[in-house]
Design a protein around this motif. Sequence first.
Motif, short mmCIF file in Angstrom:
data_model
loop_
_atom_site.label_atom_id
_atom_site.label_comp_id
_atom_site.label_asym_id
_atom_site.label_seq_id
_atom_site.Cartn_x
_atom_site.Cartn_y
_atom_site.Cartn_z
N GLU A 162 -25.91 56.65 72.00
CA GLU A 162 -25.42 58.01 72.21
C GLU A 162 -25.29 58.78 70.90
O GLU A 162 -25.46 60.00 70.86
N GLU A 163 -25.02 58.07 69.80
CA GLU A 163 -24.82 58.72 68.51
C GLU A 163 -26.10 58.80 67.68
O GLU A 163 -26.08 59.22 66.53
N GLY A 164 -27.24 58.39 68.25
CA GLY A 164 -28.51 58.58 67.57
C GLY A 164 -28.88 57.52 66.55
O GLY A 164 -29.72 57.76 65.68
N TYR A 165 -28.27 56.33 66.67
CA TYR A 165 -28.62 55.24 65.76
C TYR A 165 -30.04 54.74 66.06
O TYR A 165 -30.58 54.96 67.14
N LEU A 166 -30.61 54.06 65.09
CA LEU A 166 -31.94 53.46 65.22
C LEU A 166 -31.83 51.95 65.09
O LEU A 166 -30.92 51.44 64.44
N TRP A 167 -32.77 51.23 65.71
CA TRP A 167 -32.84 49.79 65.47
C TRP A 167 -33.31 49.54 64.04
O TRP A 167 -34.22 50.20 63.55
N ASN A 168 -32.71 48.56 63.40
CA ASN A 168 -33.11 48.17 62.04
C ASN A 168 -34.31 47.24 62.14
O ASN A 168 -34.21 46.11 62.58
N SER A 169 -35.48 47.72 61.70
CA SER A 169 -36.72 46.96 61.87
C SER A 169 -36.92 45.89 60.81
O SER A 169 -37.73 44.98 60.98
N GLY A 170 -36.25 46.03 59.65
CA GLY A 170 -36.49 45.09 58.56
C GLY A 170 -37.80 45.32 57.84
O GLY A 170 -38.29 44.43 57.15
N MET A 171 -38.40 46.51 58.01
CA MET A 171 -39.61 46.89 57.27
C MET A 171 -39.24 47.94 56.22
O MET A 171 -38.37 48.79 56.47
N PHE A 172 -39.91 47.87 55.07
CA PHE A 172 -39.53 48.74 53.96
C PHE A 172 -40.75 49.26 53.22
O PHE A 172 -41.83 48.67 53.28
N LEU A 173 -40.54 50.37 52.52
CA LEU A 173 -41.50 50.87 51.55
C LEU A 173 -40.71 51.09 50.26
O LEU A 173 -39.77 51.91 50.23
N LEU A 174 -41.06 50.35 49.21
CA LEU A 174 -40.21 50.26 48.03
C LEU A 174 -41.00 50.57 46.77
O LEU A 174 -42.07 49.99 46.54
N ASP A 175 -40.46 51.45 45.95
CA ASP A 175 -40.99 51.68 44.62
C ASP A 175 -40.45 50.58 43.70
O ASP A 175 -39.25 50.30 43.70
N THR A 176 -41.33 49.95 42.93
CA THR A 176 -40.89 48.81 42.11
C THR A 176 -39.80 49.21 41.13
O THR A 176 -38.85 48.45 40.91
N ASP A 177 -39.91 50.39 40.51
CA ASP A 177 -38.90 50.81 39.53
C ASP A 177 -37.54 51.02 40.19
O ASP A 177 -36.50 50.53 39.69
N ILE A 178 -37.52 51.75 41.31
CA ILE A 178 -36.25 52.00 42.00
C ILE A 178 -35.66 50.70 42.50
O ILE A 178 -34.44 50.46 42.38
N PHE A 179 -36.49 49.83 43.04
CA PHE A 179 -35.99 48.56 43.59
C PHE A 179 -35.28 47.76 42.51
O PHE A 179 -34.15 47.29 42.71
N PHE A 180 -35.91 47.59 41.34
CA PHE A 180 -35.29 46.76 40.31
C PHE A 180 -34.10 47.46 39.65
O PHE A 180 -33.17 46.78 39.19
N GLU A 181 -34.08 48.78 39.64
CA GLU A 181 -32.89 49.48 39.16
C GLU A 181 -31.70 49.18 40.07
O GLU A 181 -30.59 48.88 39.59
N GLU A 182 -31.91 49.28 41.38
CA GLU A 182 -30.81 49.01 42.32
C GLU A 182 -30.46 47.52 42.36
O GLU A 182 -29.29 47.15 42.51
N LEU A 183 -31.46 46.67 42.20
CA LEU A 183 -31.19 45.23 42.14
C LEU A 183 -30.30 44.90 40.95
O LEU A 183 -29.38 44.07 41.06
N SER A 184 -30.55 45.52 39.82
CA SER A 184 -29.75 45.24 38.62
C SER A 184 -28.29 45.67 38.80
O SER A 184 -27.39 45.08 38.21
N ILE A 185 -28.06 46.69 39.64
CA ILE A 185 -26.70 47.20 39.86
C ILE A 185 -25.95 46.35 40.88
O ILE A 185 -24.80 45.95 40.66
N PHE A 186 -26.61 46.06 42.00
CA PHE A 186 -25.91 45.46 43.14
C PHE A 186 -26.12 43.95 43.29
O PHE A 186 -25.35 43.29 43.99
#
Length: 435
Positions: A162-186
């Motif tokens: 009812e609130e417009g949620y989506l199923w989480n498919s577990g598929m991604f499109l990731l930029d290598t630079d952004i991914f490793f920046e966020e990986l280093s933080i979290f």
Amino acid sequence: MYPKQFLKLNGNSLFQDTVLRCLEISKITEIFVVTNKSQKFFVIRQIEEMGHKIPVDNILLEPVGRNTLPAISFGMHEIKQRFGKSTVGVFSSDHILEKKSMDIFKNAEKLASDYLLTFGIVPTSPHVGYGYIKPTNPVENGFIVSDFKEKPDACTAEMYLEEGYLWNSGMFLLDTDIFFEELSIFAPEIYAIFDNSKNIWESFDEMPSISIDHGIMEKSNRVAVIKLDKKWSDLGSYKAIYEEFDKDENNNIILNCDDALIDSSGNLIHSKTGKIVSLIDVNNMVVVDTLDALLVCPRESSQKVQGVVSSLNEKDDERVKLHQKVYRPWGSYTVLESSERHKIKNIVVLPEKKLSLQLHHHRSEHWVVVTGMAHVQVDEDQYFLRQGESTFIQAGVKHRLSNPGKLSLEIIEVQLGDYVEEDDIVRFEDEYGRK
């Protein structure tokens, strides 16, 4: 040893279909597979079956499973090392997805240059077996993600729809630079291993076991989602298989077998034994018949098969890991009959493949050629066997079986001895890197 992504329920395996989808947007040399040692040869063979050859270096072997974040980090690291800054699609190998959906991934590359991009399936039901994603403000062809939710109960799933949620498919499109920046933080402990380790494979034990959702996606403020209003399933149960495949006029799904059904409807039937499956006045059941196990249960109770697996594990029953038909890098074998002191196998060796040079301490072997031509090495002697010819290998003698031909070699092997289990093998040479 034969997980669902390699099963051929209706033509190609799920893994093969995943590779074919990826080939819509990438070359075979740009496809990387993260797996483990026991599945390496499934990967190679099933890709070769489709007429493609993946570079061996593109098959990344995890020494131990550490969930999706280390696995994806492994792949992202290798791609960045070889190709530099890249946009990388991440796909589970056991999903069903329409091939035409790949255009959506291709057209999402620009959005992925600014966000960790995931894909949410527009729900068709309040499914309790999937996680959920809440999209909020629109951005280009997607939405900013405000929340991830774990698998809900039925009432909560209704509310999510009812609130417009989506199923989480577990598929991604990731930029290598952004991914490793966020990986280093979290996930700095994982980032440090991939940033500093010269031998990532040896460092896998040090990594925490964590999913990409828990490790990064739920924490980052740089996550967007694109809606996928397409046919999709992760085939997580027999119920999901029933919902996915085409049904006959009585709503039965019959896979890989002949049937003789009378007044029966709503059933899922799958057989690998060659027998005719007959149901009379049977409705809404799952019947799965393989060489080593038979499952019969109501379709709505099929998720309880996990309890069967747990029970077999507690009994140390090897059939929980191995089927009667076992796949090897060189082909396969099927156990036809066995006791404590004998075992009879049907062995198939693929063209131009060979087994390891080996010996057995506790058993002798008698080989009879059914089809094809066998090259046999016994100690220093080498000779050929044709259809109907046979040879005898004594215990304690080095030997090797090869198929030099262009067609598959099939033999019947009779093992006799005090001990006829698979761990009575001493390998001296092996083309496939096995110890």
